[in-house]
Write an enzyme that holds these catalytic residues in place. Structure first.
Site, PDB file in Angstrom:
ATOM      1  N   GLU A 134       0.482  -2.661  -6.671  1.00 46.42           N
ATOM      2  CA  GLU A 134       0.280  -4.080  -6.318  1.00 46.42           C
ATOM      3  C   GLU A 134       0.983  -4.998  -7.321  1.00 46.42           C
ATOM      4  OE1 GLU A 134      -3.984  -4.579  -5.849  1.00 46.42           O
ATOM      5  OE2 GLU A 134      -3.912  -3.817  -3.805  1.00 46.42           O
ATOM      6  N   GLU A 136      -3.239   2.041   0.697  1.00 48.03           N
ATOM      7  CA  GLU A 136      -4.630   1.647   0.444  1.00 48.03           C
ATOM      8  C   GLU A 136      -5.155   0.887   1.638  1.00 48.03           C
ATOM      9  OE1 GLU A 136      -5.829  -0.385  -3.132  1.00 48.03           O
ATOM     10  OE2 GLU A 136      -4.356   0.723  -4.327  1.00 48.03           O
TER      11      GLU A 136
HETATM   12  C1  BGP Z   1      -6.806  -2.653  -4.853  1.00 54.90           C
HETATM   13  C2  BGP Z   1      -6.535  -1.804  -6.079  1.00 54.90           C
HETATM   14  C3  BGP Z   1      -7.385  -0.589  -6.191  1.00 54.90           C
HETATM   15  C4  BGP Z   1      -8.783  -0.717  -5.622  1.00 54.90           C
HETATM   16  C5  BGP Z   1      -8.877  -1.593  -4.374  1.00 54.90           C
HETATM   17  C6  BGP Z   1     -10.278  -1.958  -3.962  1.00 54.90           C
HETATM   18  O1  BGP Z   1      -6.431  -3.968  -5.089  1.00 54.90           O
HETATM   19  O2  BGP Z   1      -5.197  -1.366  -6.092  1.00 54.90           O
HETATM   20  O3  BGP Z   1      -7.350  -0.129  -7.510  1.00 54.90           O
HETATM   21  O4  BGP Z   1      -9.712  -0.952  -6.552  1.00 54.90           O
HETATM   22  O5  BGP Z   1      -8.141  -2.765  -4.507  1.00 54.90           O
HETATM   23  O6  BGP Z   1     -10.770  -2.996  -4.779  1.00 54.90           O
HETATM   24  P1  BGP Z   1     -12.215  -2.951  -5.422  1.00 54.90           P
HETATM   25  O7  BGP Z   1     -12.246  -1.710  -6.238  1.00 54.90           O
HETATM   26  O8  BGP Z   1     -12.352  -4.176  -6.219  1.00 54.90           O
HETATM   27  O9  BGP Z   1     -13.149  -2.881  -4.271  1.00 54.90           O
END
Ligand code: BGP
Length: 470
Positions: A175, A368
């Site tokens: 990201e 993701e």
């Molecule tokens: C993305 C990241 C991940 C992951 C995901 C979910 O932005 O790349 O590392 O964490 O989000 O977010 P969260 O863990 O805050 O629910």
């Protein structure tokens, strides 16, 4: 029709959110190792050093460091074709500026990759996933310093040389564009802003350094193994105009500029009109050295990987704002939200795929996607996570439409947090994404035992039928 025969089905994790073993195998202290979990309305806090008596979620996380064999066996049981993971910079270069890599750290990932290959699972490796040696933050001021480019390239080249026969698919920065759009220190790659600092200037400069590091790594990688396939990785929060007023379309386009900024450079190899319009809007631009433009031009990526969780609306007037963590933008009356206030929009994933493919004409990879939710373990130990199945089913169906109806070239799909892990946004364990449940709570209590949720069996069938049976 449908997904390609060799479609990469799998799941995604990040080292700092699952490994634990924060002091094992010669590992150095990462910026995440001094970050507390959010508690009682207090957001995550970064300490200067590890303090006694404070609970830091990354220190043990879900203990993948010791349990990777058991976890990989479960991924194999689901039929994973790929597993997305990251390499902790601090395991390889504990301080970031070390001359020589740490052999124990290198050997750990050798074991993980060997275990994956035992089951025919192809690793997809992120080099930088929201962590960096704390030493680089303290001593050099993180990515605002151009020295970071050399340290990061050294790290990338070291692991690519080492694993050149074990890993073919790589992502440089997770990201990467979140540095421009979010406000967490790890989103901003270790940047903790000093008083009176021009934040936008620093962001653009730090971003320039990351883009250089990415391009130089890609260029070096192609010499290490010409078969490598290297992607950029973008956060892609879709945005709709709140109304059909022409002004709202302009506002919405403006909001997407930081989202496209890095894709433009990493795919097209130059700062485009879109990037330059952000410089104009912010009244500053990155300082470049002679040769930088050539570096960016020569280090373009082979594919675009991205994360997609939600959409928001944008407009000039009366747009009710969402309040969940890491969400920003307006509420859409047509959509439901998760327990953490993230708007659920499966069709938005099709639109995201269309937008990115129409714009870049480059293979895409959804690395993701998923739904953070509270899971309930029943007395007999079962976990009926139908809400998760519904979320993923609808998103996969939308993805199939993008492939079948819109002609998008899609390489694969790795759901976020295929095994429960520490939330990046809040540091919680309660915000679960996994097909595999991990017995651990927000305060760190639990046996760490793994168990299969209902979604485990559902995803197993999705993979078995190559996405035909949802
Ligand atoms: C993305 C990241 C991940 C992951 C995901 C979910 O932005 O790349 O590392 O964490 O989000 O977010 P969260 O863990 O805050 O629910």
């Amino acid at each position: 029709m449908g997904f390609k025969k060799d479609f990469f089905w799998g799941g995604a994790t990040a080292a700092n959110q699952c490994e634990g073993g924060w002091q094992e195998g010669g590992k150095g202290v990462s910026i995440i190792d001094v970050e507390r979990g959010a508690a009682d309305g207090i957001p995550r806090i970064i300490d200067d050093e590890v303090l006694d008596g404070v609970y830091y979620p990354s220190h043990e996380a879900i203990d993948f460091y010791h349990r990777y064999k058991e976890d990989i066996a479960l991924f194999a049981e689901m039929g994973f074709k790929t597993f997305r993971m990251s390499i902790a910079w601090t395991r390889i270069f504990p301080n970031g500026d070390d001359e020589e890599p740490n052999e124990e750290g290198l050997a750990f990932y050798d074991r993980v990759f060997d275990e994956l290959h035992k089951y025919g699972i192809e690793p997809l490796v992120t080099l930088h996933h929201y962590e960096m040696p704390l030493n680089l933050v303290k001593k050099y001021g993180s990515w605002r310093n151009r020295k970071l480019v050399d340290f990061a390239v050294r790290f990338g080249v070291t692991v690519m040389e080492r694993y050149k026969d074990k890993v073919k698919y790589w992502l440089t920065f997770n990201e990467i564009n979140a540095l421009l759009t979010h406000w967490r220190p790890w989103h901003q790659a270790g940047l903790v802003f000093a008083e009176k600092e021009n934040e936008n200037q620093t962001k653009l400069q730090a971003m320039h350094h990351q883009l250089l590091a990415s391009a130089l790594t890609v260029e070096a990688a192609k010499k290490i193994n010409p078969d490598f396939r290297i992607g950029c990785m973008l956060i892609y929060p879709l945005r709709y105009a709140a109304t059909c007023r022409p002004e709202d379309q302009v506002i919405t386009r403006d909001k997407m500029i930081p989202i496209y900024y890095c894709g433009d450079v990493q795919v097209r190899g130059r700062y485009t009109n879109v990037c330059r319009s952000l410089w104009k809007k912010w009244g500053c631009e990155p300082q470049m050295e002679p040769g930088d433009e050539a570096i960016l031009k020569d280090g373009t990526v082979d594919f675009i990987a991205f994360s997609y969780y939600q959409s928001n609306i944008e407009g000039e007037k009366d747009v009710e704002q969402l309040s969940g963590n890491l969400t920003w933008g307006g509420k859409n009356p047509y959509l439901k939200v998760t327990d953490w206030g993230w708007q659920i929009d499966p069709i938005g994933l099709r639109i995201a795929l269309d937008n990115l493919y129409d714009r870049y004409q480059t293979p895409l990879y959804v690395v993701e996607n998923g739904m953070g939710a509270v899971d309930e373990v029943k007395a007999d130990g079962t976990i009926d996570d139908d809400y998760r199945i519904e979320y993923l089913r609808d998103h996969i169906a939308a993805m199939r439409d993008a492939v079948d109806l819109d002609g998008v070239d899609l390489m694969g799909y790795t759901t976020w947090g295929c095994i429960d892990l520490v939330s990046a946004g809040t540091g919680e364990m309660k915000k679960r994404y996994g097909f595999i449940y991990v017995d651990k709570d927000n305060e760190g209590h639990g046996t760490l035992a793994r168990s299969r949720k209902k979604s485990f069996y559902w995803y197993q069938n999705v993979i078995r039928t190559n996405g035909e049976e949802l």
